[in-house]
Design a protein around this motif. Structure first.
Motif, short mmCIF file in Angstrom:
data_model
loop_
_atom_site.label_atom_id
_atom_site.label_comp_id
_atom_site.label_asym_id
_atom_site.label_seq_id
_atom_site.Cartn_x
_atom_site.Cartn_y
_atom_site.Cartn_z
N ARG A 1 36.30 49.95 33.72
CA ARG A 1 37.03 50.64 34.77
C ARG A 1 38.19 51.48 34.22
O ARG A 1 39.05 51.92 34.98
N VAL B 1 37.69 62.24 33.11
CA VAL B 1 38.22 63.21 34.07
C VAL B 1 38.80 64.40 33.32
O VAL B 1 39.64 64.23 32.43
N ARG C 1 35.56 56.13 33.59
CA ARG C 1 35.66 57.47 34.16
C ARG C 1 36.16 58.44 33.10
O ARG C 1 37.08 58.11 32.35
N THR D 1 39.93 54.88 32.36
CA THR D 1 39.82 56.33 32.58
C THR D 1 40.31 57.09 31.36
O THR D 1 41.39 56.79 30.83
#
Length: 368
Positions: free
Chosen positions: A281, A310, A308, A283
């Motif tokens: 989880r 980004v 993630r 990022t």
């Protein structure tokens, strides 16, 4: 009636910056003329000057300006002559992302800021002996004694704060700070890792130090930058020339991995190692920009633990609220931006470029 000024012009890709007499167009309804006091030098300027991006040359770059408003167009309401301003990127103001408070994702961001060299209507802002130059860079082209700036590029700031101390807020600093505050949003006990301790990376370190993150890890190849990162709030540093990133982070995090990673280097090998080092989880924010068309391979099954990745432009900041808040933090000493800045007279722009390339200066700021 054109406005004469002197600018640093890049004649062609790979050419040096040369000082030249130029003319600014008179301000349109939503433009202002700004007398420059200081402007930061950013890797994006150097990338465009090298010819790596399709910006029209000869042209005038510069996109971390700070100065004093001299004249405004008929429809300008946000600033008046005499106001101190920081110059940042421009945007259309009318598309969905602009209206939603995300102007860095404006539908026309690329042509308005990075590659167009002209206003949205196709007209030029800077000329020399009657010939248009590439201008309107980030709505400002601030490598000049005066800049013709979009109203949406201008942020009115506290006149008590020296402009040379806050010029880098317009791009590099808000990018690093925004990566942490607007995307990662660290919670108590989390680990933030910053890959690359240049101006953007060290801004991210300073921002992380103002959050509840418990471990703040700076990664670089230069020992002096790692020691500066510690002084600015990093709790751990990793020398990328001597240590394996994954093993070092596993050691720091008890095997869990990083909750948040800010990738500032633009090196896809570093990006890949950063993604692999994420916790479940976690990022990774991609800030560093390699040449257009660059791709990176990722382990797809490794992403299935909720990781993630980004992409980020300019910190996803809404400049009219974000930059004044940063100015206040600088003024109060809570964002020690002066530790990154080396000042140079505008006429020494080539020395500033050399020092930046050699790693001698983290954030050169040209003063007028």
């Amino acid at each position: 009636m054109s406005i004469p000024t002197r600018a640093a012009v890049v004649e062609s890709g790979g050419a040096p910056f040369t000082l030249s007499d130029v003319e600014l167009d008179e301000p349109g309804p939503h433009e202002a003329v700004v007398r420059m006091v200081a402007t930061g030098l950013c890797h994006t300027d150097l990338g465009v000057a090298s010819g790596a991006l399709p910006f029209p040359l000869p042209g005038v770059l510069g996109h971390e300006g700070a100065g004093v408003v001299e004249a405004v167009g008929a429809a300008v309401t946000g600033v008046a002559p005499g106001d101190h301003v920081v110059l940042s990127f421009t945007s259309c103001g009318g598309c969905r992302d602009c209206r939603g408070g995300h102007p860095a994702y404006c539908a026309t961001w690329l042509p308005l800021n990075l590659i167009g060299g002209r206003r949205a209507d196709g007209t030029g802002t800077i000329s020399r002996t009657g010939e248009d130059l590439g201008g309107h860079f980030f709505g400002q082209s601030s490598f000049a004694e005066r800049a013709l700036a979009d109203e949406r590029s201008l942020v009115k700031v506290d006149p008590e704060v020296p402009l040379a101390s806050i010029a880098p807020l317009g791009c590099g600093v808000q990018t690093g700070v925004g990566a942490v505050w607007n995307v990662l949003k660290p919670v108590t006990g989390s680990t933030v890792v910053v890959l690359g301790a240049g101006a953007v990376g060290l801004s991210a370190v300073m921002a992380a130090a103002l959050t509840p993150a418990t471990d703040i890890v700076a990664v670089d190849r230069v020992a002096e930058r790692l020691s500066l990162a510690r002084e600015l709030g990093a709790t751990h540093t990793i020398d990328a020339t001597a240590a394996d990133l994954a093993a070092a982070l596993a050691d720091i995090t008890g095997g869990r991995g990083a909750d948040g990673v800010v990738e500032t280097t633009g090196n896809v090998g570093v990006l890949r190692r950063g993604v692999d080092a994420l916790a479940a989880r976690g990022t990774l924010v991609v800030v560093g920009a390699p040449p257009f068309g660059t791709e990176v391979a990722l382990d797809v099954n490794g992403l299935l633990g909720g990781k993630r990745v980004v992409g980020l432009t300019l910190g996803d900041a809404e400049t009219q609220t974000f930059i004044p808040a940063l100015v206040r933090l600088v003024k109060e000493g809570r964002l020690p931006l002066h530790r990154l800045i080396s000042t140079y007279p505008f006429t020494d722009i080539d020395r500033a470029v050399r020092d930046m390339g050699a790693g001698k200066a983290i954030k050169p700021v040209l003063t007028f």
